[in-house]
Design a protein around this motif. Structure first.
Motif, PDB file in Angstrom:
ATOM      1  N   LYS A 335      -0.501   0.199 -18.356  1.00  0.00           N
ATOM      2  CA  LYS A 335      -1.282   0.424 -17.388  1.00  0.00           C
ATOM      3  C   LYS A 335      -2.629   0.502 -18.208  1.00  0.00           C
ATOM      4  O   LYS A 335      -2.941   0.873 -19.411  1.00  0.00           O
ATOM      5  N   ILE A 336      -3.855  -0.076 -17.707  1.00  0.00           N
ATOM      6  CA  ILE A 336      -4.967   0.088 -17.989  1.00  0.00           C
ATOM      7  C   ILE A 336      -5.972  -0.205 -17.092  1.00  0.00           C
ATOM      8  O   ILE A 336      -5.988  -0.811 -16.124  1.00  0.00           O
ATOM      9  N   ASP A 337      -7.250   0.278 -17.384  1.00  0.00           N
ATOM     10  CA  ASP A 337      -8.348  -0.079 -16.475  1.00  0.00           C
ATOM     11  C   ASP A 337      -8.395  -1.671 -16.492  1.00  0.00           C
ATOM     12  O   ASP A 337      -8.705  -2.374 -17.371  1.00  0.00           O
ATOM     13  N   PRO A 338      -8.752  -2.206 -15.039  1.00  0.00           N
ATOM     14  CA  PRO A 338      -8.787  -3.679 -14.836  1.00  0.00           C
ATOM     15  C   PRO A 338      -9.882  -4.141 -15.686  1.00  0.00           C
ATOM     16  O   PRO A 338      -9.970  -5.248 -16.136  1.00  0.00           O
ATOM     17  N   ARG A 339     -10.994  -3.390 -16.020  1.00  0.00           N
ATOM     18  CA  ARG A 339     -12.256  -4.193 -16.702  1.00  0.00           C
ATOM     19  C   ARG A 339     -11.887  -4.601 -18.192  1.00  0.00           C
ATOM     20  O   ARG A 339     -12.537  -5.210 -18.690  1.00  0.00           O
ATOM     21  N   ALA A 340     -10.945  -3.945 -18.580  1.00  0.00           N
ATOM     22  CA  ALA A 340     -10.669  -3.969 -20.097  1.00  0.00           C
ATOM     23  C   ALA A 340     -10.469  -5.596 -20.540  1.00  0.00           C
ATOM     24  O   ALA A 340     -10.987  -6.016 -21.383  1.00  0.00           O
ATOM     25  N   TYR A 341      -9.614  -6.194 -19.716  1.00  0.00           N
ATOM     26  CA  TYR A 341      -9.386  -7.631 -20.105  1.00  0.00           C
ATOM     27  C   TYR A 341     -10.394  -8.586 -19.574  1.00  0.00           C
ATOM     28  O   TYR A 341     -10.319  -9.746 -20.372  1.00  0.00           O
ATOM     29  N   HIS A 473      -8.435  -5.107  -7.229  1.00  0.00           N
ATOM     30  CA  HIS A 473      -7.660  -3.927  -7.683  1.00  0.00           C
ATOM     31  C   HIS A 473      -8.531  -2.519  -7.349  1.00  0.00           C
ATOM     32  O   HIS A 473      -7.799  -1.431  -7.626  1.00  0.00           O
ATOM     33  N   LEU A 474      -9.602  -2.577  -6.564  1.00  0.00           N
ATOM     34  CA  LEU A 474     -10.365  -1.469  -6.409  1.00  0.00           C
ATOM     35  C   LEU A 474      -9.767  -0.439  -5.647  1.00  0.00           C
ATOM     36  O   LEU A 474      -9.628   0.841  -5.887  1.00  0.00           O
ATOM     37  N   THR A 475      -8.964  -0.774  -4.201  1.00  0.00           N
ATOM     38  CA  THR A 475      -8.630   0.136  -3.510  1.00  0.00           C
ATOM     39  C   THR A 475      -7.402   1.053  -4.344  1.00  0.00           C
ATOM     40  O   THR A 475      -7.320   2.249  -4.225  1.00  0.00           O
ATOM     41  N   ASN A 476      -6.468   0.424  -4.903  1.00  0.00           N
ATOM     42  CA  ASN A 476      -5.358   1.209  -5.681  1.00  0.00           C
ATOM     43  C   ASN A 476      -6.188   2.195  -6.601  1.00  0.00           C
ATOM     44  O   ASN A 476      -5.733   3.063  -7.011  1.00  0.00           O
ATOM     45  N   TYR A 477      -7.045   1.335  -7.573  1.00  0.00           N
ATOM     46  CA  TYR A 477      -7.637   2.194  -8.564  1.00  0.00           C
ATOM     47  C   TYR A 477      -8.343   3.423  -7.963  1.00  0.00           C
ATOM     48  O   TYR A 477      -8.198   4.648  -8.788  1.00  0.00           O
ATOM     49  N   LEU A 478      -9.079   3.586  -6.729  1.00  0.00           N
ATOM     50  CA  LEU A 478      -9.880   4.711  -6.585  1.00  0.00           C
ATOM     51  C   LEU A 478      -8.831   5.752  -6.019  1.00  0.00           C
ATOM     52  O   LEU A 478      -9.413   6.888  -6.060  1.00  0.00           O
ATOM     53  N   THR A 479      -7.686   5.513  -5.950  1.00  0.00           N
ATOM     54  CA  THR A 479      -6.759   6.540  -5.205  1.00  0.00           C
ATOM     55  C   THR A 479      -5.767   7.079  -6.508  1.00  0.00           C
ATOM     56  O   THR A 479      -4.969   8.147  -6.283  1.00  0.00           O
ATOM     57  N   SER A 480      -6.182   6.452  -7.679  1.00  0.00           N
ATOM     58  CA  SER A 480      -5.087   6.624  -8.724  1.00  0.00           C
ATOM     59  C   SER A 480      -5.212   8.263  -9.109  1.00  0.00           C
ATOM     60  O   SER A 480      -6.172   8.654  -9.370  1.00  0.00           O
ATOM     61  N   GLN A 481      -4.013   8.847  -9.569  1.00  0.00           N
ATOM     62  CA  GLN A 481      -3.960  10.025 -10.256  1.00  0.00           C
ATOM     63  C   GLN A 481      -3.448   9.736 -11.683  1.00  0.00           C
ATOM     64  O   GLN A 481      -3.169  10.986 -12.210  1.00  0.00           O
ATOM     65  N   ASP A 482      -3.196   8.671 -12.129  1.00  0.00           N
ATOM     66  CA  ASP A 482      -2.927   8.402 -13.343  1.00  0.00           C
ATOM     67  C   ASP A 482      -3.904   9.220 -14.444  1.00  0.00           C
ATOM     68  O   ASP A 482      -5.054   8.598 -14.295  1.00  0.00           O
ATOM     69  N   TYR A 483      -3.433   9.608 -15.416  1.00  0.00           N
ATOM     70  CA  TYR A 483      -4.159  10.189 -16.521  1.00  0.00           C
ATOM     71  C   TYR A 483      -4.746   9.030 -17.589  1.00  0.00           C
ATOM     72  O   TYR A 483      -3.700   8.363 -18.103  1.00  0.00           O
ATOM     73  N   SER A 484      -5.703   9.238 -18.184  1.00  0.00           N
ATOM     74  CA  SER A 484      -6.174   8.412 -19.119  1.00  0.00           C
ATOM     75  C   SER A 484      -5.637   8.661 -20.649  1.00  0.00           C
ATOM     76  O   SER A 484      -5.009  10.146 -20.543  1.00  0.00           O
ATOM     77  N   ARG A 485      -5.777   8.231 -21.534  1.00  0.00           N
ATOM     78  CA  ARG A 485      -5.293   8.575 -22.800  1.00  0.00           C
ATOM     79  C   ARG A 485      -5.801  10.118 -23.244  1.00  0.00           C
ATOM     80  O   ARG A 485      -5.461  10.766 -24.196  1.00  0.00           O
ATOM     81  N   VAL A 486      -7.145  10.458 -22.610  1.00  0.00           N
ATOM     82  CA  VAL A 486      -7.874  11.612 -22.850  1.00  0.00           C
ATOM     83  C   VAL A 486      -7.644  12.740 -21.524  1.00  0.00           C
ATOM     84  O   VAL A 486      -8.585  13.631 -21.809  1.00  0.00           O
ATOM     85  N   GLY A 487      -6.882  12.433 -20.592  1.00  0.00           N
ATOM     86  CA  GLY A 487      -6.578  13.271 -19.786  1.00  0.00           C
ATOM     87  C   GLY A 487      -7.377  13.207 -18.345  1.00  0.00           C
ATOM     88  O   GLY A 487      -7.549  14.671 -17.968  1.00  0.00           O
ATOM     89  N   THR A 488      -8.086  12.224 -18.150  1.00  0.00           N
ATOM     90  CA  THR A 488      -8.768  12.068 -16.932  1.00  0.00           C
ATOM     91  C   THR A 488      -8.230  10.880 -15.777  1.00  0.00           C
ATOM     92  O   THR A 488      -7.746   9.816 -16.478  1.00  0.00           O
ATOM     93  N   SER A 489      -8.315  11.240 -14.746  1.00  0.00           N
ATOM     94  CA  SER A 489      -7.822  10.209 -13.831  1.00  0.00           C
ATOM     95  C   SER A 489      -9.108   9.740 -12.953  1.00  0.00           C
ATOM     96  O   SER A 489     -10.382  10.374 -13.109  1.00  0.00           O
TER      97      SER A 489
END
Length: 637
Positions: A335-341, A473-489
């Motif tokens: 999983k990764i922020d959609p903007r990365a690619y 991908h915006l709708t699912n992204y905005l409701t995500s509670q998954d943490y990033s590698r530095v602990g932020t959702s």
């Protein structure tokens, strides 16, 4: 009516005739000595905006080697490691003094004299206000880099260097007065005048919006050191029209070649790889799977969730608080922020039309197989980097770096997409997403704003997603509670702090034996003593950082200096850093503000040419003339 020049090249020759000096003492010269029957304010505005767009000589040094590094949009190793170059700083300071600010002040002076004489054109008063708005931006850029600068320069008198607080108060007053003084009832400019404004074609309503948005940005800069002033100025600015849509963004079209309008990140000899900072912010953020982002032919490269990659203790640095340190990720993240690619391209994906193959004079970009070697240069491990995704911290990797032929090589790294490298884009100076992230932050602070913090936050993300072409991908992204590698959702309502660590899997890179470990989320000790990773302000600045990539590294540097956000990993200290001896192998797990460059030193020719002015400037800096002295607004608690 004054005669208007029709040939910009002629103007340039005239400007050089009376503005050719670059020494610091030239700050005292009256720039209006040319025949005022031959010049008009719009030419000075055009020249100033063009200069600040930055020709390749300046942009390579300032935008890439300084701001991109300090703002952690790529890995260079200058300000992030306490290093600055006197020649680069001199080029920038002298370019600013002898051109950008001199030109805009000259235009304002001429407009004032024409208006006072009663012999002026319909648009002259508005052009003066545009020039004042643009001058505020130029001044903000300069003071945010160096610190104290003159407010009263270019007026034919010896300038007084003002402290950063006074400069900010002056800029905020200028923006307030200029935006309110714009007359939106005047007729539309003709085509000849429009062509001289590379940003808005003299749409005065858009200039007014930009002026208010810039005032919001500068007001927020004072949030930690002068909160009452920050709030008053912000609330006043946001009560008027500001940049809310992409059509109002302040941007300047790039052109090919070598000119003021050449793209700032187009030089072939820089990789512009994804930074470790940005990568750690994006891994896992938003809960969107790589499978949903990539074509089916790439799905086989996607690794399981909570997999760290190949662990190489002898070849990858561990002396940094980068949570990804020590690993080579041998695939694509689950999983990764959609903007990365969209921003960065996968190594070895040569069929992607946005894959950038710079440099054109060798095959470095297409060379994806590299080796890890021992002290005798014998190959220990061959690594194939095609369809992998890695980012590495800077610093001194010591012997591990000398034995590692992977981590610093072009073809092994995700690098900026071709559309940002080929002079086909428009450089953004201010975008609508920034307005919304500023409003979201203001709402968190309890200031009076026109929408809720959540609405502003989500609108900022939506506009960034639209810019990067990932709005589906915006709708699912905005409701995500998954943490990033530095602990932020992402989710605004999800402020639960992550556990201190998460169980992850890996493979020993030498033996291929599987292993597990508890990955600890990094403690950002310069923000709330490292106890907070997922509060609203961290979410806002995280999203703002990603959205500003790749155009606004100065602003990501500014936010970090102001707040300590988002998390910036320390450079590696396998061996001591010459320019940052305070960072050691005993304290690298802690963040401190003197582990990051805070400003540029004044160029040496300033102190030698105008010693009195230099002493005055340094006396108002609040500390020694080093890269580690924080600016007034960046004094973090």
């Amino acid at each position: 009516m004054k005669k208007i020049l029709k040939n910009t090249n002629l103007l340039v020759l005239m400007l050089f005739a009376f503005m050719s000096c670059s020494d610091f003492e030239e700050i005292n010269i009256n720039p209006t000595a040319a025949n005022k029957d031959q010049v008009q304010i719009e030419y000075f505005i055009n020249s100033s905006i063009g200069g600040a767009q930055q020709n390749p000589h300046i942009s390579e040094r300032i935008f890439v080697l300084y701001w991109n590094d300090a703002g952690r949009m790529t890995r260079v190793g200058t300000l992030s490691e306490g290093s600055a170059n006197d020649g680069w700083s001199s080029d920038y300071y002298n370019g600013y003094v002898s051109s950008w600010l001199r030109n805009i002040n000259a235009g304002i002076k001429i407009a004032d004299e024409q208006i006072a004489s009663g012999n002026f054109r319909e648009h002259t008063p508005n052009l003066k206000q545009v020039a004042r708005i643009w001058r505020a931006y130029i001044m903000s850029e300069m003071t945010d880099n160096f610190g104290p600068i003159p407010i009263n320069g270019f007026e034919g008198v010896n300038p007084v260097y003002s402290d950063v607080k006074d400069v900010y108060y002056y800029m905020l007053q200028e923006l307030d007065e200029a935006t309110n003084a714009l007359d939106l009832t005047v007729s539309n400019p003709d085509d000849a005048l429009k062509k001289l404004d590379p940003a808005y074609e003299y749409d005065f309503k858009k200039w007014q919006k930009y002026g208010n948005s810039l005032r919001m940005r500068l007001a927020m800069r004072l949030s930690e050191v002068d909160p009452a002033k920050a709030q008053a100025e912000f609330e006043s600015a946001v009560s008027n029209d500001f940049i809310t849509e992409a059509t109002d963004n302040f941007s300047v079209k790039e052109t090919a070649g070598w000119s003021d309008y050449t793209g700032v990140i187009t030089r072939e000899w820089w990789d512009h790889e994804v930074s470790a900072t940005l990568n750690n912010l994006m891994i896992g953020l938003g809960g969107v799977t790589s499978q949903s982002l990539l074509s089916a032919d790439k799905h086989g490269y996607i690794k399981p969730a909570n997999y760290m990659g190949l662990k190489f203790d002898d070849h990858f640095t561990s002396m940094t608080n980068d949570p990804s340190a020590g690993f080579f990720f041998d695939g694509l993240h689950n999983k990764i922020d959609p903007r990365a690619y969209d921003l960065f391209k996968i190594p070895g994906d040569f069929s992607d039309p946005e894959f950038n193959s710079y440099p054109s004079w060798n095959s470095n970009a297409s060379t994806t197989k590299r080796s890890l070697v021992d002290a005798s240069d014998n190959i220990v491990k061959e690594i194939e980097s095609a369809f992998t995704w890695n980012a590495y911290p800077g610093g001194n990797w010591g012997d591990k770096g000398s034995k590692n032929k992977v981590y610093g090589f072009t073809g092994t790294l995700p690098r900026l997409a071709n559309k940002y490298r080929n002079n086909s884009n428009s450089r953004i100076f201010f975008a609508s997403w920034e307005s919304h992230f500023l409003i979201a932050e203001a709402a968190v602070r309890g200031w009076a704003v026109p929408m809720t913090g959540q609405v502003a936050y989500e609108q900022g993300i939506a506009q960034s997603f639209a810019y990067n072409g990932v709005a589906s991908h915006l709708t699912n992204y905005l409701t995500s509670q998954d943490y990033s590698r530095v602990g932020t959702s992402v989710s605004w309502s999800h402020t639960t702090e992550p556990s201190s660590s998460v169980l992850v899997t890996y493979l020993d890179g030498y033996s291929n034996l599987p292993g597990t470990m508890n990955l600890k989320y990094p403690d950002n000790t310069i923000y709330k003593n490292g106890a907070v990773k997922n509060d609203l302000l961290t979410k806002i600045i995280t999203q703002k950082f990603i959205a500003q990539t790749p155009w606004l590294p100065l602003e990501t540097w500014n936010d970090h200096r102001r707040l300590g956000l988002p998390f910036f990993e320390n450079p590696a200290v396998e061996k001591p850093l010459t320019d940052m001896p305070q960072l050691t192998n005993g304290n690298f797990m802690t963040n401190r503000i003197d582990f990051y460059g805070q400003r540029l030193k004044y160029p040496s020719n300033f102190s030698s040419n105008i010693p009195g002015g230099y002493q005055q400037a340094v006396g108002k800096l609040g500390g020694p003339d080093t890269v580690f002295t924080p600016l007034w607004w960046a004094q973090q608690n």
